[in-house]
Enzyme design. Structure first.
Site, PDB file in Angstrom:
ATOM      1  N   ASP A  32       0.881  -1.164   0.000  1.00  0.00           N
ATOM      2  CA  ASP A  32       0.000   0.000   0.000  1.00  0.00           C
ATOM      3  C   ASP A  32       0.924   1.220   0.000  1.00  0.00           C
ATOM      4  O   ASP A  32       2.115   1.114   0.317  1.00  0.00           O
ATOM      5  CB  ASP A  32      -0.938   0.005   1.213  1.00  0.00           C
ATOM      6  CG  ASP A  32      -2.114   0.975   0.993  1.00  0.00           C
ATOM      7  OD1 ASP A  32      -2.044   1.810   0.070  1.00  0.00           O
ATOM      8  OD2 ASP A  32      -3.094   0.898   1.747  1.00  0.00           O
TER       9      ASP A  32
HETATM   10  C1  BGC Z   1      -4.883   3.452   0.082  1.00  0.00           C
HETATM   11  C2  BGC Z   1      -4.962   2.473  -1.067  1.00  0.00           C
HETATM   12  C3  BGC Z   1      -4.807   3.211  -2.371  1.00  0.00           C
HETATM   13  C4  BGC Z   1      -3.502   3.963  -2.354  1.00  0.00           C
HETATM   14  C5  BGC Z   1      -3.230   4.705  -3.636  1.00  0.00           C
HETATM   15  C6  BGC Z   1      -3.648   4.319  -0.006  1.00  0.00           C
HETATM   16  O1  BGC Z   1      -3.720   5.332   0.933  1.00  0.00           O
HETATM   17  O2  BGC Z   1      -4.890   2.752   1.302  1.00  0.00           O
HETATM   18  O3  BGC Z   1      -6.177   1.778  -1.025  1.00  0.00           O
HETATM   19  O4  BGC Z   1      -4.867   2.308  -3.435  1.00  0.00           O
HETATM   20  O5  BGC Z   1      -3.519   4.892  -1.284  1.00  0.00           O
HETATM   21  O6  BGC Z   1      -4.087   5.765  -3.782  1.00  0.00           O
END
Ligand code: BGC
Length: 939
Positions: A471
């Site tokens: 993530d």
């Molecule tokens: C989120 C993800 C997301 C990523 C990119 C993160 O803060 O937890 O679900 O895909 O950001 O935007």
């Protein structure tokens, strides 16, 4: 008298000051590395003392923020953290020289700030009840970044015709040489791509470019960069796999062996400067045919900055349809929009279990039950990937709440992992072969998910063959790469540390090779690779979704929302609203203007959630609930001839006015959904309850009905239903979903959704009550273990308001002719499946669809198991009154198993089992219209 008092006050103040400073000298604030913290506007600790004096002279003032590391000159970008000695204060900062107290560009400090070029940070700390701190100011001088070349250097099959140079430090100039000499500020100034002459392209001599980048703001010049382009006619490229008959694995191995260590490191470390506004992208190595992949959010549709797309009903609502083929269609539609914009991999589906309805992202995820979540995810992934766009299952695993999500350690038993938090990942892998997995931010049992041995090993065990990414910011240590992890996102700066880790043998180059093989295998399936697209300007120019996609997807989006709507109460057949012409639409969210509520966008309805699941829509496309109702032939009561809505805070007279001037009341209750924070309550506010009560009383007095629409991101407590004749869950319906709400209210669509979560009577009766983390909590034990959702409530039926799997219809259904192909199951012969069939009949007056749920229950189990568990489900086609459909379910021995922690394996105990099929999850509900049969499991 007055004077005398101030004299003594002055003496007293000096004494306090003295004491504070003595305290400071003996207990100086230490930063993470144990160095003395830095006080702003000071160059040495003497000045720190002066700052202390200043701070202490006003006890009402918040202490100024402290910077770590100290301001100074650095060779590489740094992460600067800010802290404050006054507990509980909030820090705001700016990076553009503006005043952090007032500037519109100020940001709240949450995590370390990456400083990639010379910057002055100004920061202020604020605490309620105290005066704001002084503005602290610190200058970080960062060496200008080394120039980069595009396409990159190395051995080339045939040299690139043009080479562009760039520098990531804004405002820097580049100087270069072509004769191998060291570049200086007097060398050639870079203004346009370097064009290679024809003879250079055909020669076997290397082309050498040396460059530096400079800036006149006091930043040291960049280090020198050398780019050598060496012709190598027999170079193996990834594009070789496109030739018929070649062995992909072999080509990938050879391509990896052609890569330099730096290229390897950069490929496993995102770049994230997406030309199409995606959340991230990867590093390209054009000389080897390795393209840059675009990775875009998210679970509710394609999210690209500066580009519009369809916002679909939120995943929780989609799952409430229990319609596998619908989810596959949604996946395909998302895939079409992704492809249109040049997205290679979607950062969806979100698959975490709804452990607790307060979880901030439950609206992005599917259900409290892993079978339902797994089936939904697999269908969505199949649809998406059939379009040639990859799916990313996220967030692996147990990202079930937001508070302190990046730090918390979740202690979960192996049995709970295997029975609740992992089965849906295994199922989606088996049924849909997703291209990618995103690890969660949190730790599970002591290890970050991005480096969690148990979880990464389990993925392999489930047969996962795609790529594993972090993530955004969830990667911590190089050791991840030794454990089956492949890609750090968003990456950006810092890849040099990974390079050092390989050089220092913290991990091996072979670890990187494995990660790269995973990435390349996935890359080989993308359009971007197959068409070797390096220049994305054509995609970047698209800002609006194509009209034909928009039109087709509008139809599907309305259908999807209609299937996900759940009818919770319908006393006296209040719904559908027949023969009515005028309704009052009541509630503050109903005001049909485009705005943001919490962090969720609304237009007469909260149509989608906030955070990374938020799709950028064209506000003109969004259908407000008022507009949708009017389209369905209902006029909406405007108050006092103004287009404003009665709302929370209304008086009895207002309610009476509405009751007299309309034929039914529609009350809209809304709750936004937001990544990053957990929900705080499942209760309606006192004002909302008061509104429902007043409207209920006024309408009932004149014999008219009240319908409450729950436009909510998570389950709510329903203890106000005496005043509501009908209650409808509509979720966050997406760009066009309000049309579906109107269709259900007016009877054009018969609702067929069922709850994906148990709705407790009060939150204090929930299994996880008191066991959701606070914002600074370091760890949490999942003490409810496997008893999540209905697995808990089946033992506590008194706590349930609406059970899992529950939902009403405008018609009725009955189940008959339950048949099993055999009544015994032999553990010794696990291969032969059990085939179960049942007839579902529409016994009412209206055409409708039914969700048939199949549960397995072990009778007289000696170990503690859930009373029963969902093992299959199916949705009928639209059945006319009196029409039947025969449904078939295939069960395997695994469906009878539990996870045996001693054996670390699935185990089935011989004995009596029941198979129950019906339209809800409670046994009483199941038996009212459903059917059951017994089965013997033998050794
Ligand atoms: C989120 C993800 C997301 C990523 C990119 C993160 O803060 O937890 O679900 O895909 O950001 O935007």
């Amino acid at each position: 008298m007055e004077k005398g008092r101030s004299f003594w006050e002055l003496i007293w103040a000096l004494l306090v000051l003295n004491l504070l400073c003595v305290l400071f000298i003996f207990n100086p604030p230490l930063n993470a590395k144990g160095n003395l913290g830095f006080f702003p506007n000071t160059a040495s600790s003497d000045h720190g003392l002066a700052a202390c004096l200043l701070e202490a002279s006003s006890q009402e003032k918040t202490a100024s923020p402290i910077f770590h590391p100290l301001p100074g000159t650095y060779d590489d970008p740094i992460n600067v953290s800010l802290s404050c000695l006054t507990p509980g204060s909030t820090i705001y900062y700016t990076l553009d020289g503006s005043d952090p107290l007032t500037s519109s560009s100020r940001r709240q400090y949450r995590r370390a700030v990456n400083i990639a070029f010379t910057t002055v940070i100004k920061a202020v700390a604020i605490k309620e009840g105290l005066e704001a701190s002084r503005v602290a100011e610190a200058k970080f001088v960062i060496r200008v970044s080394r120039p980069e070349a595009w396409p990159g250097p190395g051995e080339w099959h045939s040299l690139p015709a043009k080479i562009a140079l760039s520098c990531s430090t804004p405002g820097a100039s580049i100087f270069y040489t072509l004769d191998g000499s060291a570049p200086t500020r007097e060398s050639l100034k870079y203004e346009a791509p370097i064009v290679l002459a024809k003879e250079e392209l055909t020669s076997d001599k290397a082309k050498v470019i040396k460059a530096i980048a400079v800036k006149d703001d006091g930043s040291p010049d960049s280090f020198e960069a050398t780019f050598v382009y060496q012709p190598k006619p027999d170079l193996i490229m990834l594009t070789d796999i496109l030739q018929p008959g070649v062995d992909t694995k072999e080509v990938i191995e050879k391509v990896i062996s052609e890569m330099t260590l730096e290229e390897k490191v950069r490929l496993v470390w995102g770049v994230s400067n997406s030309p199409i506004g995606a959340a991230g992208n990867t590093f390209a190595v054009p000389r080897l045919g390795i393209v840059s992949l675009e990775l875009a959010d998210g679970p509710a549709g394609v999210r690209l900055n500066g580009r519009t797309a369809t916002a679909w009903p939120n995943p929780l609502t989609l799952a409430s349809s229990w319609n596998v083929s619908l989810l596959e269609q949604i996946g395909a539609a998302v895939g079409r929009e992704a492809k249109y914009y040049g997205v290679d991999i979607m950062l969806s589906p979100g698959m975490n279990i709804h452990r607790d309805p307060l979880g901030g992202r439950v609206f992005e995820y599917y259900a409290e039950d892993p079978l339902l979540a797994g089936k939904m995810a697999a269908a969505y992934i199949r649809g998406l990937e059939n379009q040639g766009v990859g799916a990313t299952m996220k967030h692996y695993a147990a990202n079930n709440f937001e508070n302190n999500r990046t730090n918390i350690d979740e202690i979960i038993s192996e049995r709970a992992l295997r029975e609740i938090y992992l089965p849906h990942w295994a199922m989606a892998i088996k049924e849909a072969s997703p291209w990618a997995v995103m690890t969660a931010y949190n730790k599970v049992n002591g290890e970050w998910c991005a480096e969690n041995k148990y979880l990464l090993q389990a993925l392999k065990e489930f047969g996962f063959a795609g790529l594993v990414m972090s993530d955004w910011g969830g990667y911590h240590n190089p050791v991840s790469y030794a454990r089956g992890f492949d890609l750090n996102m968003p990456g950006r700066s810092g890849w040099e540390k990974l390079l050092e880790a390989v050089q220092n043998k913290v991990i091996s180059e072979e670890n990187l090779n494995q990660a790269i093989a995973d990435i390349l295998r996935v890359m080989a399936r993308t359009e971007t690779f197959k068409r070797q697209i390096y220049d994305k300007s054509e995609f970047a120019a698209k800002k609006q979704i194509a009209e034909e996609l928009k039109a087709a997807h509008k139809i599907l989006a309305v259908e999807a929302e209609a299937e996900g709507i759940v009818l919770l109460k319908n006393a006296g057949d209040t719904l559908p609203l027949r023969n009515l012409s005028r309704v009052a639409l009541i509630g503050s969210t109903a005001v049909p203007e485009f705005r943001t509520i919490g962090s969720s966008p609304a237009k007469g309805i909260i149509f989608e959630g906030g955070g990374s699941a938020r799709v950028n829509v064209d506000p003109d496309d969004v259908v407000s609930l008022a507009a949708a109702l009017e389209k369905s032939g209902l006029s909406v009561l405007p108050k006092n001839a103004v287009y404003a809505y009665l709302q929370e805070g209304l008086t009895e007279a207002d309610a009476q006015f509405a009751a007299e001037n309309s034929e039914a009341a529609l009350i809209l209750i809304s709750r936004p959904g937001q990544e990053g924070v957990d929900n705080t309550s499942l209760e309606l506010t006192a004002a909302e309850k008061d509104m429902i009560e007043k409207v209920g009383k006024a309408y009932h007095l004149v014999g008219k009905k009240v319908v409450v629409l729950l436009n909510v991101a998570y389950p709510m407590v329903v203890d106000w239903d005496d005043y509501a004749d009908a209650i409808v869950y509509i979720g966050l319906p997406g760009t066009y979903g309000a049309l579906a709400v109107a269709h259900v209210l007016t009877g054009r669509v018969n609702p067929s959704g069922k709850l994906v979560d148990t709705w407790p009577r009060v939150y204090s009766l929930a299994p996880t009550y008191g066991n959701m983390p606070k914002t600074d909590q370091q760890n949490i034990t999942y003490s409810e273990d496997i008893f999540v959702g209905y697995r808990y409530y089946d033992y506590h039926p008194e706590a349930v308001k609406y059970p899992f799997g529950y939902g009403l219809s405008y018609t009725t259904f009955s189940y008959q002719n339950l048949r099993l192909n055999r009544t015994t199951f032999n553990i010794s012969n696990p291969v032969e499946p059990l085939v179960v069939t049942v007839d579902v009949e529409n016994t009412g007056q209206t055409a409708g669809k039914e969700v048939a749920e199949l549960y397995i229950k072990q009778l007289g189990s000696r170990m503690k198991r859930p009373v029963k568990e969902l093992k299959q489900f199916a949705k009928t086609r639209l059945l006319e009154p009196g029409e039947q459909e025969n449904l078939t379910f295939i069960l395997s021995l695994r469906d009878f198993a539990f996870w045996d922690e001693k054996a670390h394996a699935w185990t089935v105990t011989p004995g009596q089992y029941e198979i129950l099929i019906g339209g809800t999850s409670t046994e009483a509900g199941l038996m009212a219209t459903g059917v059951k049969a017994r089965l013997q499991v033998r050794k």
